[in-house]
Design a protein around this motif. Structure first.
Motif, short mmCIF file in Angstrom:
data_model
loop_
_atom_site.label_atom_id
_atom_site.label_comp_id
_atom_site.label_asym_id
_atom_site.label_seq_id
_atom_site.Cartn_x
_atom_site.Cartn_y
_atom_site.Cartn_z
N GLN A 156 0.86 -1.19 0.00
CA GLN A 156 0.00 0.00 0.00
C GLN A 156 0.90 1.25 0.00
O GLN A 156 1.26 1.78 1.05
N ASN A 157 1.26 1.71 -1.20
CA ASN A 157 2.25 2.78 -1.31
C ASN A 157 1.78 4.10 -0.70
O ASN A 157 2.58 4.82 -0.10
N LEU A 158 0.51 4.41 -0.87
CA LEU A 158 0.01 5.66 -0.26
C LEU A 158 0.10 5.61 1.25
O LEU A 158 0.44 6.61 1.90
N ASP A 159 -0.20 4.45 1.83
CA ASP A 159 -0.07 4.29 3.28
C ASP A 159 1.39 4.38 3.72
O ASP A 159 1.69 4.91 4.80
N ILE A 160 2.29 3.86 2.89
CA ILE A 160 3.73 3.96 3.20
C ILE A 160 4.15 5.42 3.25
O ILE A 160 4.87 5.85 4.16
N VAL A 161 3.71 6.21 2.27
CA VAL A 161 4.05 7.65 2.23
C VAL A 161 3.51 8.34 3.47
O VAL A 161 4.22 9.12 4.13
N ARG A 162 2.25 8.06 3.80
CA ARG A 162 1.63 8.74 4.93
C ARG A 162 2.31 8.36 6.25
O ARG A 162 2.60 9.23 7.09
N ALA A 163 2.59 7.06 6.43
CA ALA A 163 3.22 6.61 7.68
C ALA A 163 4.65 7.13 7.79
O ALA A 163 5.08 7.59 8.87
N SER A 164 5.40 7.10 6.69
CA SER A 164 6.78 7.59 6.72
C SER A 164 6.81 9.09 7.01
O SER A 164 7.66 9.57 7.79
N GLU A 208 8.01 8.74 -5.82
CA GLU A 208 8.59 8.60 -7.15
C GLU A 208 8.02 7.37 -7.87
O GLU A 208 7.76 7.39 -9.07
N GLU A 209 7.82 6.28 -7.12
CA GLU A 209 7.22 5.08 -7.70
C GLU A 209 5.76 5.33 -8.11
O GLU A 209 5.30 4.80 -9.11
N LEU A 210 5.08 6.15 -7.31
CA LEU A 210 3.68 6.45 -7.60
C LEU A 210 3.52 7.46 -8.74
O LEU A 210 2.42 7.60 -9.29
N MET A 211 4.61 8.17 -9.07
CA MET A 211 4.58 9.22 -10.10
C MET A 211 3.52 10.27 -9.78
O MET A 211 2.76 10.73 -10.64
N SER A 212 3.47 10.66 -8.48
CA SER A 212 2.50 11.66 -8.05
C SER A 212 3.25 12.95 -7.73
O SER A 212 3.93 13.05 -6.71
#
Length: 515
Positions: free
Chosen positions: A386-394, A422-426
């Motif tokens: 869950q990449n978005l959750d990883i960004v938020r938690a980090s 960067e992986e999400l390209m957001s």
């Protein structure tokens, strides 16, 4: 003489036939061509049509449109041609060819004695035209066709409205409801929702008169009205209808067409509306009212015997307690959500619960415990990709470490967040993590420079001058290095504590099993 008549008739055919082949949609032929060429996604219903409407739906050729003046001029010739070439047609049947399909539908209703159906259809057609005109003024991209160019919809109006009126005369109110509900379902499209809402309201009024089904139709009607008001943003009115829907379905095993229990649908709808209401209350800082309505939602969720729904209700209640500053109660409620998620083996919900608990602990100032829970969130997010959750938690971990003054550790987590974006390209997320990283980096540099200034020895001054000349990363001073070492030791001690607690839990489990 016969030869002369034959040539004269042939000449008349050659004059009239082109006119028949090139009438525009104002005439009968274009309307039928449009209808036949119209494609639909649904299979045609076997609707029973009266004689005039059936005649009007026949396909006649159409090549080139004529002006209205030409149509009026050629009317008598067309009538004569139809009388000669279509033996046995009455004047009414000839009119069916010449009139618009919409007009034929209305004439059929009146001839069959369905005056109420005609009145309702006429009012709907007028509103249809008004809405199209309003939309045309607002937007040049309005593509909604006039109703007369949609014969399938007119057929549905005729069939179900007349059936409903016929049933109403006999006081078969359940049949009236079924026919009106069929129309509501048929018009359940974004462009025709206002038609659907009209028939939802009609169904609601009729449902009050049905007494033989134990209140099932009335319950369904309340649910539909709740949906109507919810879509229009009138949440309090929606909640009233959903409450009635829930009350009528309690203790019943009624199901809808899809096989779903009506009581469960009522619970879900009511919880959703209560949550939306509580969000508005929290925005207005009406904490007590929001908590009161969410407690009610939690009780309803327990009645629904759906653990996932019960857990979600606990989650939103815990957030409301957090917003109001009641941290102890918030922790209790959120721990309940975490337990339900664990029982359901739902990792994503468990991560959501841990994140909310970490926010409560952070608000209490217990950063060490908050960090422990956020690391659990990060681990769950990575295990489930869950990449978005990883960004938020980090990012949250970086903020906590930055607040504690552990800038190196904060930079490490902000870097992890940036790498994931960067992986999400957001781009928006990348820009946000860059800002967090920049703030932590600035804090680290400021703290290092302050240490050099306070030390005021030759080595410190050399480091400051070198940095001023190059404006690159400044080297950490010995005090900073010692602090970095302390950070690492602190991290290692936390890891050791976690491993020790895990070991003790395993020992307890083994002891219980042996007994």
């Amino acid at each position: 003489m016969g030869k002369h008549k034959h040539s004269k008739s042939k000449k008349l055919d050659s004059l009239i036939a082109p006119k028949l082949n090139c009438l525009n949609f104002e005439s009968i032929y274009q309307l039928f061509f449009l209808h036949i060429s119209r494609t639909t996604t649904l299979p045609p219903l076997p609707l029973k049509r009266p004689k005039l409407t059936s005649i009007a739906r026949q396909k006649l050729p159409c090549l080139k449109p004529l002006t209205r003046a030409q149509l009026i001029k050629g009317k008598d010739d067309i009538d004569n041609y139809l009388e000669v070439n279509f033996k046995g047609l009455s004047k009414e049947e000839v009119a069916a060819y010449r009139n618009s399909y919409k007009k034929n539908i209305c004439v059929d209703m009146l001839q069959e004695g369905y005056h109420k159906s005609f009145t309702e259809l006429f009012a709907l057609m007028e509103k249809w035209d008004v809405l199209r005109e309003t939309a045309r003024v607002r937007s040049i991209c309005w593509l909604q066709k006039p109703l007369e160019e949609q014969p399938d919809k007119l057929d549905h109006f005729y069939h179900y409205l007349t059936q409903a009126e016929s049933a109403e005369r006999k006081e078969y109110f359940e049949d009236v409801y079924n026919n009106l509900y069929a129309l509501a379902c048929y018009f359940n499209t974004p462009e025709d929702k206002w038609v659907r809402n009209h028939f939802y309201e009609r169904c609601f009024k009729i449902a009050q008169l049905i007494k033989i089904d134990g209140g099932k139709k009335e319950a369904e009607a309340h649910g539909n009205m709740g949906q109507l008001y919810e879509e229009e943003g009138q949440l309090r009115e929606a909640a009233e209808h959903y409450e009635a829907f829930h009350q009528l379905t309690q203790g019943r095993v009624w199901k809808d067409e899809a096989g779903r229990f009506l009581n469960l649908l009522a619970c879900e709808s009511l919880l959703r509306t209560y949550r939306l209401l509580s969000d508005k209350m929290l925005e207005n800082k009406e904490y007590k009212q929001a908590i009161r309505i969410l407690i009610k939602a939690s009780e309803i969720a327990k009645e629904g015997n759906d653990k996932k729904m019960e857990g979600e209700a606990s989650y939103y209640l815990g957030l409301a307690y957090l917003a109001s500053g009641e941290y102890k109660t918030a922790l209790t409620v959120l721990n309940t959500y975490a337990k339900i998620s664990t029982d359901l083996d739902d990792d994503l919900s468990l991560g959501t619960a841990y994140e909310a608990i970490a926010k409560v602990l952070q608000s209490q100032g217990d950063m060490t415990e908050a960090i422990k829970f956020m690391k659990k969130v990060l681990k769950i997010a990575r295990n489930n990709f869950q990449n978005l959750d990883i960004v938020r938690a980090s990012t949250m971990l970086g903020d906590i470490y930055n607040e504690k003054g552990y800038y190196t550790k904060a930079l490490e987590y902000f870097q992890q967040a940036f790498n994931t974006t960067e992986e999400l390209m957001s781009m928006p997320l990348m820009d946000e993590t860059k800002v967090h990283y920049g703030i932590a980096k600035a804090h680290q540099m400021m703290w290092t420079i302050n240490n050099y200034i306070e030390t005021a020895d030759f080595s410190s001054l050399d480091s400051l001058l070198s940095w001023k000349e190059s404006r690159t990363c400044i080297a950490l001073d010995p005090i900073g290095s010692r602090r970095l070492t302390m950070e690492r030791l602190s991290e290692n001690s936390e890891t050791l504590e976690e491993e020790l607690s895990r070991f003790m839990d395993n020992q307890r489990k083994d002891t219980k099993i042996s007994f």
